[in-house]
Scaffold this motif. Structure first.
Motif, PDB file in Angstrom:
ATOM      1  N   ARG A  59       4.675   7.512   2.273  1.00 39.58           N
ATOM      2  CA  ARG A  59       5.082   6.028   2.727  1.00 39.58           C
ATOM      3  C   ARG A  59       4.580   5.282   1.439  1.00 39.58           C
ATOM      4  O   ARG A  59       3.622   5.862   0.835  1.00 39.58           O
ATOM      5  CB  ARG A  59       5.112   6.184   4.102  1.00 39.58           C
ATOM      6  CG  ARG A  59       4.058   5.733   4.162  1.00 39.58           C
ATOM      7  CD  ARG A  59       3.246   5.359   6.265  1.00 39.58           C
ATOM      8  NE  ARG A  59       2.617   4.419   6.248  1.00 39.58           N
ATOM      9  CZ  ARG A  59       1.916   3.878   7.136  1.00 39.58           C
ATOM     10  NH1 ARG A  59       1.991   5.301   8.097  1.00 39.58           N
ATOM     11  NH2 ARG A  59       1.343   2.746   7.606  1.00 39.58           N
ATOM     12  N   ASP A  60       5.475   4.321   1.213  1.00 37.56           N
ATOM     13  CA  ASP A  60       5.595   2.940   0.531  1.00 37.56           C
ATOM     14  C   ASP A  60       5.607   2.149   1.462  1.00 37.56           C
ATOM     15  O   ASP A  60       6.752   1.678   1.323  1.00 37.56           O
ATOM     16  CB  ASP A  60       6.229   2.857  -0.560  1.00 37.56           C
ATOM     17  CG  ASP A  60       5.634   1.993  -1.822  1.00 37.56           C
ATOM     18  OD1 ASP A  60       5.191   1.153  -1.371  1.00 37.56           O
ATOM     19  OD2 ASP A  60       5.917   2.048  -2.944  1.00 37.56           O
ATOM     20  N   GLU A  61       4.645   0.778   1.559  1.00 41.33           N
ATOM     21  CA  GLU A  61       4.900  -0.094   2.947  1.00 41.33           C
ATOM     22  C   GLU A  61       4.529  -1.641   2.185  1.00 41.33           C
ATOM     23  O   GLU A  61       3.992  -1.588   1.380  1.00 41.33           O
ATOM     24  CB  GLU A  61       4.659  -0.449   3.962  1.00 41.33           C
ATOM     25  CG  GLU A  61       2.728   0.049   3.820  1.00 41.33           C
ATOM     26  CD  GLU A  61       2.383  -0.040   5.390  1.00 41.33           C
ATOM     27  OE1 GLU A  61       3.318   0.784   6.819  1.00 41.33           O
ATOM     28  OE2 GLU A  61       1.140  -0.004   6.010  1.00 41.33           O
ATOM     29  N   ILE A  62       5.138  -2.246   2.208  1.00 43.71           N
ATOM     30  CA  ILE A  62       4.692  -3.969   2.284  1.00 43.71           C
ATOM     31  C   ILE A  62       4.833  -4.276   3.844  1.00 43.71           C
ATOM     32  O   ILE A  62       5.538  -4.165   4.384  1.00 43.71           O
ATOM     33  CB  ILE A  62       5.704  -4.836   1.306  1.00 43.71           C
ATOM     34  CG1 ILE A  62       5.843  -3.973  -0.385  1.00 43.71           C
ATOM     35  CG2 ILE A  62       5.268  -6.165   1.294  1.00 43.71           C
ATOM     36  CD1 ILE A  62       6.909  -5.171  -1.224  1.00 43.71           C
ATOM     37  N   VAL A  77       3.802  -3.656  -7.470  1.00 46.30           N
ATOM     38  CA  VAL A  77       5.120  -4.856  -7.253  1.00 46.30           C
ATOM     39  C   VAL A  77       5.892  -5.736  -7.714  1.00 46.30           C
ATOM     40  O   VAL A  77       6.921  -5.590  -7.944  1.00 46.30           O
ATOM     41  CB  VAL A  77       5.808  -3.758  -6.050  1.00 46.30           C
ATOM     42  CG1 VAL A  77       5.137  -2.313  -5.307  1.00 46.30           C
ATOM     43  CG2 VAL A  77       4.595  -4.620  -4.644  1.00 46.30           C
ATOM     44  N   TRP A  78       4.414  -6.276  -7.915  1.00 48.08           N
ATOM     45  CA  TRP A  78       4.329  -7.287  -8.318  1.00 48.08           C
ATOM     46  C   TRP A  78       4.362  -8.154  -9.083  1.00 48.08           C
ATOM     47  O   TRP A  78       3.147  -7.228  -9.287  1.00 48.08           O
ATOM     48  CB  TRP A  78       4.210  -8.649  -6.575  1.00 48.08           C
ATOM     49  CG  TRP A  78       5.328  -8.089  -6.407  1.00 48.08           C
ATOM     50  CD1 TRP A  78       5.899  -8.505  -4.914  1.00 48.08           C
ATOM     51  CD2 TRP A  78       4.542  -8.553  -4.503  1.00 48.08           C
ATOM     52  NE1 TRP A  78       6.280  -7.842  -3.861  1.00 48.08           N
ATOM     53  CE2 TRP A  78       4.601  -8.196  -3.822  1.00 48.08           C
ATOM     54  CE3 TRP A  78       2.426  -7.974  -4.627  1.00 48.08           C
ATOM     55  CZ2 TRP A  78       4.647  -8.067  -2.362  1.00 48.08           C
ATOM     56  CZ3 TRP A  78       2.708  -7.984  -3.069  1.00 48.08           C
ATOM     57  CH2 TRP A  78       3.400  -7.371  -1.797  1.00 48.08           C
ATOM     58  N   SER A  79       4.537  -8.589 -10.682  1.00 46.38           N
ATOM     59  CA  SER A  79       3.353  -9.374 -11.108  1.00 46.38           C
ATOM     60  C   SER A  79       2.386 -10.280 -11.307  1.00 46.38           C
ATOM     61  O   SER A  79       3.172 -11.368 -10.389  1.00 46.38           O
ATOM     62  CB  SER A  79       4.629 -10.452 -12.404  1.00 46.38           C
ATOM     63  OG  SER A  79       5.218  -9.234 -13.100  1.00 46.38           O
ATOM     64  N   ALA A 109      -6.845   4.809  -2.289  1.00 43.92           N
ATOM     65  CA  ALA A 109      -5.357   4.294  -2.448  1.00 43.92           C
ATOM     66  C   ALA A 109      -5.688   3.073  -3.106  1.00 43.92           C
ATOM     67  O   ALA A 109      -6.017   1.971  -3.044  1.00 43.92           O
ATOM     68  CB  ALA A 109      -5.287   3.681  -1.194  1.00 43.92           C
ATOM     69  N   HIS A 110      -3.702   2.368  -3.538  1.00 42.97           N
ATOM     70  CA  HIS A 110      -3.495   1.696  -4.204  1.00 42.97           C
ATOM     71  C   HIS A 110      -2.538   0.598  -3.814  1.00 42.97           C
ATOM     72  O   HIS A 110      -2.655   0.352  -2.387  1.00 42.97           O
ATOM     73  CB  HIS A 110      -2.572   2.704  -5.046  1.00 42.97           C
ATOM     74  CG  HIS A 110      -2.624   3.300  -6.338  1.00 42.97           C
ATOM     75  ND1 HIS A 110      -1.289   3.311  -6.841  1.00 42.97           N
ATOM     76  CD2 HIS A 110      -3.211   3.774  -6.482  1.00 42.97           C
ATOM     77  CE1 HIS A 110      -2.056   4.189  -7.687  1.00 42.97           C
ATOM     78  NE2 HIS A 110      -2.800   4.597  -7.296  1.00 42.97           N
ATOM     79  N   PHE A 111      -3.423  -0.754  -3.599  1.00 41.88           N
ATOM     80  CA  PHE A 111      -2.677  -1.760  -3.267  1.00 41.88           C
ATOM     81  C   PHE A 111      -2.686  -2.893  -3.865  1.00 41.88           C
ATOM     82  O   PHE A 111      -3.535  -3.275  -4.922  1.00 41.88           O
ATOM     83  CB  PHE A 111      -4.550  -1.851  -2.143  1.00 41.88           C
ATOM     84  CG  PHE A 111      -5.220  -2.670  -2.304  1.00 41.88           C
ATOM     85  CD1 PHE A 111      -5.547  -3.920  -2.403  1.00 41.88           C
ATOM     86  CD2 PHE A 111      -6.587  -1.693  -3.047  1.00 41.88           C
ATOM     87  CE1 PHE A 111      -6.972  -4.355  -2.855  1.00 41.88           C
ATOM     88  CE2 PHE A 111      -7.137  -2.405  -3.702  1.00 41.88           C
ATOM     89  CZ  PHE A 111      -7.968  -3.548  -3.088  1.00 41.88           C
ATOM     90  N   GLN A 112      -1.980  -4.429  -3.667  1.00 40.85           N
ATOM     91  CA  GLN A 112      -1.744  -5.484  -4.114  1.00 40.85           C
ATOM     92  C   GLN A 112      -1.493  -6.337  -2.823  1.00 40.85           C
ATOM     93  O   GLN A 112      -0.568  -5.911  -2.353  1.00 40.85           O
ATOM     94  CB  GLN A 112      -1.226  -5.387  -5.294  1.00 40.85           C
ATOM     95  CG  GLN A 112      -0.341  -6.352  -6.299  1.00 40.85           C
ATOM     96  CD  GLN A 112       0.988  -6.371  -6.874  1.00 40.85           C
ATOM     97  OE1 GLN A 112       1.599  -5.653  -6.833  1.00 40.85           O
ATOM     98  NE2 GLN A 112       0.174  -7.136  -8.370  1.00 40.85           N
ATOM     99  N   PHE A 113      -1.649  -7.490  -3.309  1.00 40.14           N
ATOM    100  CA  PHE A 113      -1.260  -8.622  -2.177  1.00 40.14           C
ATOM    101  C   PHE A 113      -0.838 -10.138  -2.495  1.00 40.14           C
ATOM    102  O   PHE A 113      -1.351 -10.300  -3.992  1.00 40.14           O
ATOM    103  CB  PHE A 113      -2.479  -8.890  -1.382  1.00 40.14           C
ATOM    104  CG  PHE A 113      -3.655  -9.292  -1.750  1.00 40.14           C
ATOM    105  CD1 PHE A 113      -4.618 -10.478  -2.004  1.00 40.14           C
ATOM    106  CD2 PHE A 113      -4.602  -8.458  -2.286  1.00 40.14           C
ATOM    107  CE1 PHE A 113      -5.486 -10.680  -2.155  1.00 40.14           C
ATOM    108  CE2 PHE A 113      -5.788  -8.494  -2.955  1.00 40.14           C
ATOM    109  CZ  PHE A 113      -6.353 -10.001  -3.044  1.00 40.14           C
ATOM    110  N   ARG A 161       0.833  -1.387   0.212  1.00 39.59           N
ATOM    111  CA  ARG A 161      -0.408   0.112  -0.020  1.00 39.59           C
ATOM    112  C   ARG A 161       0.650   1.597  -0.134  1.00 39.59           C
ATOM    113  O   ARG A 161       1.474   2.520   1.148  1.00 39.59           O
ATOM    114  CB  ARG A 161      -1.059   0.218   0.919  1.00 39.59           C
ATOM    115  CG  ARG A 161      -1.757  -1.011   1.286  1.00 39.59           C
ATOM    116  CD  ARG A 161      -2.965  -1.090   2.072  1.00 39.59           C
ATOM    117  NE  ARG A 161      -2.069  -1.254   3.671  1.00 39.59           N
ATOM    118  CZ  ARG A 161      -1.934  -1.283   4.880  1.00 39.59           C
ATOM    119  NH1 ARG A 161      -2.828  -0.387   4.992  1.00 39.59           N
ATOM    120  NH2 ARG A 161      -0.851  -1.217   5.451  1.00 39.59           N
ATOM    121  N   PRO A 162       1.101   1.979  -1.352  1.00 40.18           N
ATOM    122  CA  PRO A 162       2.096   3.196  -1.073  1.00 40.18           C
ATOM    123  C   PRO A 162       0.546   4.059  -0.844  1.00 40.18           C
ATOM    124  O   PRO A 162      -0.337   4.135  -0.977  1.00 40.18           O
ATOM    125  CB  PRO A 162       2.474   3.647  -1.902  1.00 40.18           C
ATOM    126  CG  PRO A 162       1.163   3.056  -3.820  1.00 40.18           C
ATOM    127  CD  PRO A 162       0.402   1.735  -2.702  1.00 40.18           C
TER     128      PRO A 162
END
Length: 129
Positions: free
Chosen positions: A72-75, A124-126, A90-94, A67-68
């Protein structure tokens, strides 16, 4: 006022825009509750919501959520007992990093409005789903 009593379905009700399976639990005029499942070692698509915010509580599996924000930009690592928030916009990826599905129960406020709610973003990931 009306009451609802719901039971978790054996099959998904939908596939979320991020690629996870969705089983809708209950919904009211102000929010909804669903169970999200990502297969073992899978990576979701990165998304941003236009008008809803969510709170997720992880119930099985292990994984990570990205979640950036402006400053801040955190994993973060996610596993049973961890809750995360996804603010409006918010942008998010899991992703799942375990041999079992990554599962969360999530509240969407207000309830999911439809197909145009989620917008794909760069993650951040494919994605694999």
């Amino acid at each position: 006022m009306s009451f609802a009593t719901c039971r978790l379905g054996a099959l998904p009700d939908a596939i979320a825009p991020d690629g996870s399976e969705v089983r809708v639990l209950c919904s009211t005029s102000r929010g909804s509750l669903a169970r999200f499942t990502l297969p073992p070692h899978a990576v979701s698509k990165a998304m941003a919501h236009r008008s809803v915010e969510e709170v997720w509580y992880f119930i099985s599996g292990r994984g990570q959520m990205w979640r950036p924000s402006h400053d801040r930009d955190e994993i973060v690592d996610v596993e049973p007992g961890v809750a995360t928030s996804i603010p409006v916009g918010a942008h998010f990826q899991f992703r799942s990093v375990s041999p079992e599905p990554l599962e969360a129960v999530g509240t969407t406020m207000p309830p999911w409005p439809g197909e145009d709610e989620a917008a794909a973003v760069d993650g951040v990931w494919s994605p694999t789903v």
